[in-house]
Design a protein around this motif. Sequence first.
Motif, PDB file in Angstrom:
ATOM      1  N   LEU A   1      64.531-114.140   3.653  1.00 43.30           N
ATOM      2  CA  LEU A   1      64.625-112.741   4.070  1.00 43.30           C
ATOM      3  C   LEU A   1      65.920-112.601   4.859  1.00 43.30           C
ATOM      4  N   SER A   2      66.950-112.043   4.223  1.00 43.31           N
ATOM      5  CA  SER A   2      68.259-111.958   4.858  1.00 43.31           C
ATOM      6  C   SER A   2      69.084-110.898   4.147  1.00 43.31           C
TER       7      SER A   2
ATOM      8  N   PHE B   1      64.737-114.519  -3.063  1.00 47.58           N
ATOM      9  CA  PHE B   1      65.639-113.995  -2.033  1.00 47.58           C
ATOM     10  C   PHE B   1      65.396-112.501  -1.884  1.00 47.58           C
ATOM     11  N   PHE B   2      64.922-112.107  -0.690  1.00 48.32           N
ATOM     12  CA  PHE B   2      64.751-110.696  -0.359  1.00 48.32           C
ATOM     13  C   PHE B   2      65.994-110.214   0.384  1.00 48.32           C
ATOM     14  N   ASP B   3      66.670-109.247  -0.216  1.00 46.77           N
ATOM     15  CA  ASP B   3      67.806-108.611   0.450  1.00 46.77           C
ATOM     16  C   ASP B   3      67.259-107.481   1.322  1.00 46.77           C
ATOM     17  N   ILE B   4      67.300-107.676   2.649  1.00 43.93           N
ATOM     18  CA  ILE B   4      66.691-106.703   3.551  1.00 43.93           C
ATOM     19  C   ILE B   4      67.746-105.872   4.274  1.00 43.93           C
ATOM     20  N   SER B   5      68.947-105.798   3.682  1.00 45.34           N
ATOM     21  CA  SER B   5      69.958-104.901   4.251  1.00 45.34           C
ATOM     22  C   SER B   5      69.583-103.454   3.946  1.00 45.34           C
TER      23      SER B   5
ATOM     24  N   GLU C   1      74.026-118.040  -6.457  1.00 47.01           N
ATOM     25  CA  GLU C   1      74.498-119.408  -6.229  1.00 47.01           C
ATOM     26  C   GLU C   1      73.333-120.376  -6.030  1.00 47.01           C
ATOM     27  N   MET C   2      72.250-119.912  -5.407  1.00 47.24           N
ATOM     28  CA  MET C   2      71.115-120.806  -5.183  1.00 47.24           C
ATOM     29  C   MET C   2      70.075-120.727  -6.300  1.00 47.24           C
ATOM     30  N   GLY C   3      70.371-119.953  -7.360  1.00 49.33           N
ATOM     31  CA  GLY C   3      69.445-119.862  -8.485  1.00 49.33           C
ATOM     32  C   GLY C   3      68.157-119.162  -8.144  1.00 49.33           C
ATOM     33  N   ALA C   4      68.225-118.194  -7.252  1.00 47.82           N
ATOM     34  CA  ALA C   4      67.022-117.528  -6.754  1.00 47.82           C
ATOM     35  C   ALA C   4      66.715-116.271  -7.563  1.00 47.82           C
ATOM     36  N   ILE C   5      65.468-115.831  -7.457  1.00 49.91           N
ATOM     37  CA  ILE C   5      65.074-114.509  -7.938  1.00 49.91           C
ATOM     38  C   ILE C   5      65.469-113.499  -6.868  1.00 49.91           C
TER      39      ILE C   5
ATOM     40  N   PHE D   1      63.486-101.816   2.626  1.00 47.27           N
ATOM     41  CA  PHE D   1      62.374-101.315   3.436  1.00 47.27           C
ATOM     42  C   PHE D   1      61.135-102.174   3.220  1.00 47.27           C
ATOM     43  N   ALA D   2      61.358-103.485   3.100  1.00 47.61           N
ATOM     44  CA  ALA D   2      60.238-104.397   2.853  1.00 47.61           C
ATOM     45  C   ALA D   2      59.265-104.381   4.020  1.00 47.61           C
ATOM     46  N   ASP D   3      57.983-104.394   3.673  1.00 51.29           N
ATOM     47  CA  ASP D   3      56.978-104.575   4.701  1.00 51.29           C
ATOM     48  C   ASP D   3      56.187-105.837   4.369  1.00 51.29           C
TER      49      ASP D   3
END
Length: 598
Positions: free
Chosen positions: A517-518, A555-559, A572-576, A582-584
């Motif tokens: 979460l970043s 990978f959650f983009d929480i910007s 780069e890290m091969g993530a989804i 607005f994740a809760d």
Amino acid sequence: MSPAAVPPPDRQASRDAFERLDAARWGQADLAVALLALMPDRLKGAVLDGAAPELAGLLQDRLAQCLPGEARVHRMPVSITDDRLMGGLDLAATLAAGRPVAETGLLVRAHGGILIVPMAERLPGRAAAQLARVIDTGECETERDGLSLRAPARFVTLAFSDPDEPGELLPAGLADRLAFGLSLQGVSPARPRDAKLTPDLIEAARKRLPDVQVPDDLIEALIDAALRLGIGSLRAPAFCLAAARGIAALAGRSTVTDADATLASELVFASRACIQFESPPPPPPAPEPPENRTDGADDTPQPQPEPDDLTELLVEAVRVRVSLDKAARARRIRPRARQEVPTGKSGDMVDSRRRGSRLGARAGDPRRDGRLDLLATLRTAAPWQRIREAPAGGALIAVRASDFRVKRFRHRSEAVVIFVVDASGSSAMNRLADAKGAIELLLSGCYARRESVALIAFRKDGADLLLPPTRSLTRVKRSLSRLPGGGGTPLAAGIAAAAQLVRIERRKRKAPHVVFLSDGQGNIALDGTPGRERAGDDARDMARRLKALEEPVLFFDISKRPSAQAELISTEMGAIYRPLPFADAARVSETVRSLLLE
């Protein structure tokens, strides 16, 4: 019945239509049984999807009555072992006789009869492959325990899928070797059964069958129809041709007609069709009246070609059958509510020495390689007793170290969900609150699913393992209540800490899953010095190292809005990658469950 209890006309019409559909599906099943009894060696068997137990028993009884001779019924358990299925060493007889004695396998005992495979969609791949090979060759051949066994094994296979899971079929390699595939979900065994396809009629058709002629264009039409339907196997048109000849023989005809081929294509092609049927195109617009035309064109309606092409006829028959089967399923199968009870299907399947489901035995030393499998050890030693010296001390069997066999097990590894949370900046407290809620939701049923969670937070100039892998909800709540926040964003340190924990958990034979979460905006380098450029290079380098571990990452983009930098790091890290500004807690937990753990 009172007037108020009479169903509305449209509902009554729908009910009548489905009753007629069920009667037609019952008729198809009856015809398939008759064809299998008529040509067991050519058609091999059928896959019957969603048949109720009473219907399954009725069909197998009919088949046993119509097959020539005395056809015995044999059942193949899903958990059957190789030696029970294919044959092997009879340990008791071998020890009594002092020489190797073979034990007949199930497939050889089923020769000339019927093999029932219940819950066929759960059949292990190895057992399905062995059964498919025997169906193909008509012989059961195996080498086990120093014995070479070969015997005829020709039988009719009825593979039933689980009535509670309609639509699931057995492995494709096995299904391809069985002629028919029928959907019988909801068909009642109480349907009127004044069967016209009696054993006497089938016996008369068996005598008539060699004289049935096939039109020259039928074979080409069957192959073209199979290709149009996305069927790549040549077994399908061969089965369809044989079924069409059988239908003609049952009807007392000497030549296969288009109607015979159509019925056969519904039985054979419908379950194999691999294309999505589209709705028919809308009719062309009506031509303009002659008084409005100024171009002088001929307004006489052109005759439309009749659908008499045999290939088109076969494809259309299959399309209608597939549509009707889907309609029957939609009427009787309600979507299952999401299970609240954990399914126990989190991590990967791994081999084990001590626990799990049995996989058989392997050579090994019981002192270091696992638990002794006594029967497998005796089975290995038995064929050598005649040429070995008699053991000292009056023992009856000479067992050597090379005979030892240890038990093999397989169990589902424990899944470890590693949360890596950006705890820096002004919105850190919101992110940490979301992470806390998601962790608590995931832990609500983690014990039965064998899942653990861990929490890594990165802030200021480094990353800390705030919560080691645990399944204790009390410990989680106590640790989460003391999480810090604020400071710089050492993204590279967070990725490095996650990679290190992944390596540790893999050495424990667990299945790690990483959730970030970043916003991907790192500004602290790996050595703790500030600077966005160097911090970005370090983060990308650590991301590539995490990717090399080949473990699932989310990978959650929480910007505030989707960030190109965050997407680059996730790639780069091969993530989804999931942009969730607005994740809760509920959305994070649901996404982790659906993408990583289901």
